[in-house]
Design a protein around this motif. Structure first.
Motif, PDB file in Angstrom:
ATOM      1  N   LYS A 226     -13.614 -20.768   1.188  1.00  0.00           N
ATOM      2  CA  LYS A 226     -12.312 -21.163   1.728  1.00  0.00           C
ATOM      3  C   LYS A 226     -11.307 -21.344   0.590  1.00  0.00           C
ATOM      4  N   ASN A 227     -10.066 -21.005   0.879  1.00  0.00           N
ATOM      5  CA  ASN A 227      -8.997 -21.079  -0.118  1.00  0.00           C
ATOM      6  C   ASN A 227      -8.029 -22.194   0.258  1.00  0.00           C
ATOM      7  N   ILE A 228      -7.706 -23.042  -0.707  1.00  0.00           N
ATOM      8  CA  ILE A 228      -6.785 -24.144  -0.468  1.00  0.00           C
ATOM      9  C   ILE A 228      -5.644 -24.047  -1.468  1.00  0.00           C
ATOM     10  N   ILE A 229      -4.422 -24.157  -0.974  1.00  0.00           N
ATOM     11  CA  ILE A 229      -3.239 -24.161  -1.831  1.00  0.00           C
ATOM     12  C   ILE A 229      -2.544 -25.505  -1.636  1.00  0.00           C
ATOM     13  N   ILE A 230      -2.313 -26.186  -2.750  1.00  0.00           N
ATOM     14  CA  ILE A 230      -1.622 -27.473  -2.715  1.00  0.00           C
ATOM     15  C   ILE A 230      -0.290 -27.309  -3.427  1.00  0.00           C
ATOM     16  N   ASP A 231       0.787 -27.688  -2.750  1.00  0.00           N
ATOM     17  CA  ASP A 231       2.109 -27.565  -3.346  1.00  0.00           C
ATOM     18  C   ASP A 231       2.958 -28.782  -2.992  1.00  0.00           C
ATOM     19  N   TYR A 232       3.819 -29.134  -3.904  1.00  0.00           N
ATOM     20  CA  TYR A 232       4.676 -30.312  -3.768  1.00  0.00           C
ATOM     21  C   TYR A 232       5.873 -30.083  -2.837  1.00  0.00           C
TER      22      TYR A 232
ATOM     23  N   ARG B 184      -5.675 -15.580   8.063  1.00  0.00           N
ATOM     24  CA  ARG B 184      -5.118 -16.725   8.782  1.00  0.00           C
ATOM     25  C   ARG B 184      -4.821 -17.868   7.807  1.00  0.00           C
ATOM     26  N   MET B 185      -3.695 -18.530   8.057  1.00  0.00           N
ATOM     27  CA  MET B 185      -3.228 -19.601   7.190  1.00  0.00           C
ATOM     28  C   MET B 185      -3.008 -20.855   8.035  1.00  0.00           C
ATOM     29  N   PHE B 186      -3.625 -21.965   7.628  1.00  0.00           N
ATOM     30  CA  PHE B 186      -3.394 -23.267   8.245  1.00  0.00           C
ATOM     31  C   PHE B 186      -2.417 -24.029   7.355  1.00  0.00           C
ATOM     32  N   ILE B 187      -1.536 -24.803   7.972  1.00  0.00           N
ATOM     33  CA  ILE B 187      -0.512 -25.531   7.208  1.00  0.00           C
ATOM     34  C   ILE B 187      -0.549 -27.001   7.593  1.00  0.00           C
TER      35      ILE B 187
ATOM     36  N   ILE C 179      -9.078 -32.497   6.919  1.00  0.00           N
ATOM     37  CA  ILE C 179     -10.463 -32.230   7.338  1.00  0.00           C
ATOM     38  C   ILE C 179     -10.486 -31.433   8.633  1.00  0.00           C
ATOM     39  N   SER C 180      -9.591 -31.773   9.562  1.00  0.00           N
ATOM     40  CA  SER C 180      -9.521 -31.046  10.836  1.00  0.00           C
ATOM     41  C   SER C 180      -9.261 -29.558  10.609  1.00  0.00           C
ATOM     42  N   CYS C 181      -8.360 -29.243   9.697  1.00  0.00           N
ATOM     43  CA  CYS C 181      -8.072 -27.836   9.393  1.00  0.00           C
ATOM     44  C   CYS C 181      -9.256 -27.171   8.694  1.00  0.00           C
ATOM     45  N   LEU C 182      -9.854 -27.859   7.741  1.00  0.00           N
ATOM     46  CA  LEU C 182     -11.010 -27.300   7.030  1.00  0.00           C
ATOM     47  C   LEU C 182     -12.145 -26.977   7.996  1.00  0.00           C
ATOM     48  N   ASP C 183     -12.336 -27.843   8.995  1.00  0.00           N
ATOM     49  CA  ASP C 183     -13.393 -27.620   9.995  1.00  0.00           C
ATOM     50  C   ASP C 183     -13.137 -26.359  10.827  1.00  0.00           C
ATOM     51  N   LYS C 184     -11.874 -26.012  11.016  1.00  0.00           N
ATOM     52  CA  LYS C 184     -11.525 -24.854  11.850  1.00  0.00           C
ATOM     53  C   LYS C 184     -11.493 -23.535  11.077  1.00  0.00           C
TER      54      LYS C 184
ATOM     55  N   TYR D   9      -4.668 -42.269  -3.049  1.00  0.00           N
ATOM     56  CA  TYR D   9      -4.842 -41.117  -2.163  1.00  0.00           C
ATOM     57  C   TYR D   9      -4.523 -39.844  -2.949  1.00  0.00           C
ATOM     58  N   SER D  10      -5.326 -38.806  -2.753  1.00  0.00           N
ATOM     59  CA  SER D  10      -5.085 -37.511  -3.387  1.00  0.00           C
ATOM     60  C   SER D  10      -5.571 -36.403  -2.463  1.00  0.00           C
ATOM     61  N   ASP D  11      -4.695 -35.414  -2.201  1.00  0.00           N
ATOM     62  CA  ASP D  11      -5.101 -34.261  -1.387  1.00  0.00           C
ATOM     63  C   ASP D  11      -6.300 -33.560  -2.018  1.00  0.00           C
ATOM     64  N   LEU D  12      -6.265 -33.397  -3.330  1.00  0.00           N
ATOM     65  CA  LEU D  12      -7.355 -32.700  -4.010  1.00  0.00           C
ATOM     66  C   LEU D  12      -8.664 -33.473  -3.913  1.00  0.00           C
ATOM     67  N   GLU D  13      -8.602 -34.787  -3.990  1.00  0.00           N
ATOM     68  CA  GLU D  13      -9.827 -35.597  -3.836  1.00  0.00           C
ATOM     69  C   GLU D  13     -10.412 -35.433  -2.442  1.00  0.00           C
ATOM     70  N   VAL D  14      -9.545 -35.364  -1.434  1.00  0.00           N
ATOM     71  CA  VAL D  14     -10.022 -35.139  -0.059  1.00  0.00           C
ATOM     72  C   VAL D  14     -10.785 -33.819   0.011  1.00  0.00           C
ATOM     73  N   ILE D  15     -10.231 -32.787  -0.603  1.00  0.00           N
ATOM     74  CA  ILE D  15     -10.878 -31.471  -0.626  1.00  0.00           C
ATOM     75  C   ILE D  15     -12.210 -31.541  -1.372  1.00  0.00           C
ATOM     76  N   ASN D  16     -12.198 -32.164  -2.544  1.00  0.00           N
ATOM     77  CA  ASN D  16     -13.433 -32.274  -3.329  1.00  0.00           C
ATOM     78  C   ASN D  16     -14.531 -33.016  -2.576  1.00  0.00           C
ATOM     79  N   GLU D  17     -14.150 -34.104  -1.914  1.00  0.00           N
ATOM     80  CA  GLU D  17     -15.131 -34.880  -1.129  1.00  0.00           C
ATOM     81  C   GLU D  17     -15.694 -34.028   0.006  1.00  0.00           C
ATOM     82  N   TYR D  18     -14.829 -33.285   0.661  1.00  0.00           N
ATOM     83  CA  TYR D  18     -15.250 -32.473   1.801  1.00  0.00           C
ATOM     84  C   TYR D  18     -16.325 -31.470   1.390  1.00  0.00           C
ATOM     85  N   PHE D  19     -16.162 -30.875   0.225  1.00  0.00           N
ATOM     86  CA  PHE D  19     -17.086 -29.838  -0.206  1.00  0.00           C
ATOM     87  C   PHE D  19     -18.238 -30.335  -1.068  1.00  0.00           C
ATOM     88  N   SER D  20     -18.278 -31.647  -1.333  1.00  0.00           N
ATOM     89  CA  SER D  20     -19.365 -32.157  -2.186  1.00  0.00           C
ATOM     90  C   SER D  20     -20.608 -32.494  -1.379  1.00  0.00           C
TER      91      SER D  20
END
Length: 194
Positions: free
Chosen positions: A58-64, A85-88, A151-156, A183-194
């Protein structure tokens, strides 16, 4: 290419290319082409600006991006270069520039798979912010808890699809009622995949 030379970079997005061109031209004049290619290849993206991560398949793009022009430009650029497909995930901050919210809503309404969420609600009711974004459009779905929205988007997501998370970039807090919570978006991603 610049001066018939081809350059490769880890940076994505048209604005990054436009920023690199004058750098390349000046460096070429000053250093007569000495190792410019290598330098351009090793430049890392600025934290929080069009950062792309690949976790498993899965590909994740984080932007400010958090203004209407930044959201519009980022999504247009990504739509141009992404063929799957792109989730936002996106929200708007509280106690700031309320007039931009419905403009951002109009931009987001052009895309499929958009999920609204919190983005530093500060002292505002998060539902009021969501309602402002949805004011002039068919209401977009939302999950107020940003972590759960991601997490909801990652699950889909299926293999090789993209999740684009806008608004907070590399911030390491969520501001709610005058308090900054870790809180960190990247930490959420890292936790999800760990």
């Amino acid at each position: 290419s610049v001066n018939d030379n081809v350059f490769r970079t880890k940076l994505i997005g048209r604005y990054n290319v436009l920023n690199l061109i004058p750098t390349i031209v000046i460096a070429d004049k000053l250093f007569h082409g000495y190792r410019i290619n290598r330098f351009i290849e090793i430049i890392n993206p600025i934290p929080g600006r069009m950062n792309i991560y690949r976790f498993k398949d899965k590909n994740i793009i984080i932007d400010y991006a958090h203004t209407e022009s930044a959201v519009e430009g980022t999504l247009a650029e990504l739509s141009r270069i992404i063929n799957s497909r792109m989730f936002i995930v996106c929200g708007c901050g509280g106690n700031r520039e309320k007039e931009k919210r419905e403009k951002i809503g109009l931009i987001l309404a052009k895309y499929d798979n958009v999920l609204l969420t919190n983005d530093n609600p500060r002292n505002e009711n998060p539902l009021d912010i969501i309602n402002d974004i949805n004011k002039c459009i068919k209401p977009l779905p939302y999950i107020l808890d940003r972590k759960q929205a991601i997490i909801s988007c990652l699950d889909k997501m299926n293999s090789n699809e993209y999740l684009v998370i806008l608004g907070k970039g590399n911030e390491d807090y969520m501001e709610i009622n005058n308090l900054k919570y870790p809180y960190s978006d990247l930490e959420v991603i890292n936790e999800y995949f760990s």
